[in-house]
Write an enzyme that holds these catalytic residues in place. Structure first.
Site: not given
Length: 433
Positions: A160, A267
């Protein structure tokens, strides 16, 4: 090629924009009408560098559309890419409910479709998912796996904040399937991507994301432990770590080894927890993996103790998402600091230019409201008001203009990530320097 993408969150939205940019015809599919509407308006469903432009420009070229209708998506595509969320359940396993539901819906629609169909799994999944999904689709469609359709394990490696760049420049593209025809189709899908395509067995493909992200989490925690030691010994941690990462033969790479604040996001925590659960299920003792989260929590406690030791009640947080360049608040360690300080009666204000509560969607919004139900009372959008209302600033994001004003205010600064080059001891400190 005609491609349908199931799930319009981070991975799915980036996939829609990037694959369309490569010339594919892409239809996004999601159960949330809000996300579908955004794509159809030429807008991204996420905050991510570069994705707004890709969605907008390719919508104008008529390469992109979105729908909630699975039948429409399957009938108009040759490839389905599954990108739905797989959050941890209460026991640490990944929840396969959403991906299995998508498989059932695809299977039902394949009954009426002629020709070979390829289904790629981009979501992070538990071992054995490829085989299970193939079975579900075969059962619902009445068609034969590896003859009428093929299921490919195709894990993503997007960070990200740099997801668009990562999509076009991955460390490698991993493909695994019992169907050679499906592998060939996915090679064609990614023919414009930089880097090698690695054809591996399904078991390897299903585990690689866990291994990668668990190691990344380990690197963050390791760098932060070294930072705490260096601070106590008055050793320059950045000089030490710059030397450490120069060994690219044994120490692999410099990424993630930079001391700063705790890791978070959707994640690293999820995949680390899942890998520990997988090991636990097999009665395998993994003391290093099981201690990484403990070290990360110690680092959050360490930051909290430094903040409260200053005896200042009015605290301003510059940045609250788990990392700069994103609006993702899931498992943000900064959000946890804010929550704990509010619980102890501190007056907390937050400034984050990427956070707009009215734009947050799905799990991201749910997570924020579960932690800070009254976020609207502490979120400040005016820079000068933010500086005026705070006496101690906790800085995690590099908003240069605001940081310059904070430095001019001569109020105390506590830095979670190294974004200020020079700060004297009277004005502030870093978490590990």
């Amino acid at each position: 090629m005609n491609i349908s993408i199931f799930g319009l969150g981070y991975v799915g939205c980036v996939g829609v924009g990037c694959l369309a940019e490569m010339g594919h015809q892409v239809v996004g599919v999601d159960v949330e009408q809000t996300k579908v509407n955004l794509i159809n308006e030429g807008k991204a469903t996420i905050v991510e560098n570069g994705i707004d432009e890709l969605i907008f420009s390719n919508k104008k070229r008529n390469r992109i559309k979105a729908t909630t209708n699975v039948k429409e998506a399957v009938s108009e595509s040759d490839v389905a890419i599954i990108c739905v969320g797989t959050p941890n359940d209460a026991n640490g396993h990944l929840n396969m409910e959403y991906i299995e539901n998508v498989a059932r819906e695809i299977g039902r629609e394949l009954k009426e479709k002629n020709g070979f169909y390829t289904i790629a799994i981009r979501s992070t999944v538990m071992p054995g998912t490829n085989k299970k999904i193939a079975g579900i689709i075969a059962n619902k469609s009445g068609k034969a796996s590896n003859m009428d359709f093929g299921v490919v394990s195709n894990p993503e490696f997007l960070r990200e904040g740099s997801a668009v760049k990562d999509f076009f420049n991955p460390p490698y593209t991993v493909l695994a399937s019992e169907s050679e025809k499906a592998i060939k189709v996915m090679k064609d899908v990614y023919s414009g991507i930089n880097g090698d395509i690695q054809i591996v067995d399904v078991g390897t493909a299903e585990l690689i994301k866990f291994v990668n992200n668990s190691f990344h989490a380990l690197k963050v925690a390791f760098g932060n432990e070294i930072g705490r030691i260096c601070k106590e010994l008055n050793v320059n941690v950045f000089s030490l770590m710059d030397l450490f990462v120069k060994d690219t033969i044994l120490n692999i790479s410099p990424y993630y080894f930079r001391p700063g604040f705790a890791y978070g996001g959707s994640c690293l925590p999820k995949d680390l927890k899942a890998l520990n659960t997988i090991a636990h299920d097999k009665y395998i003792n993994v003391p290093i993996l099981s201690s990484i989260d403990d070290s990360n929590r110690v680092h959050i406690d360490y930051a909290y103790k430094i903040i409260i030791s200053k005896g200042i009640r009015n605290i301003g947080f510059l940045g609250i998402s788990f990392k700069p360049g994103t609006d993702d608040l899931r498992f943000s360690p900064i959000l946890e600091l804010v929550e704990r300080l509010l619980g102890k009666g501190y007056n907390v204000k937050v400034f984050d230019s990427n956070i707009n509560v009215s734009r947050l969607l799905g799990k991201n919004k749910d997570y924020l409201l579960s932690k800070l139900r009254h976020i609207d009372k502490i979120l400040v959008t005016n820079e000068d008001e933010f500086i005026k209302q705070s006496e101690l600033f906790v800085i995690s994001h590099n908003h240069k203009k605001i940081i310059s004003k904070i430095l001019d205010s001569e109020k105390y600064i506590f830095e979670l990530n190294k974004v200020i080059d020079n700060i004297n001891d009277e004005q502030g400190e870093g978490i590990s320097w």
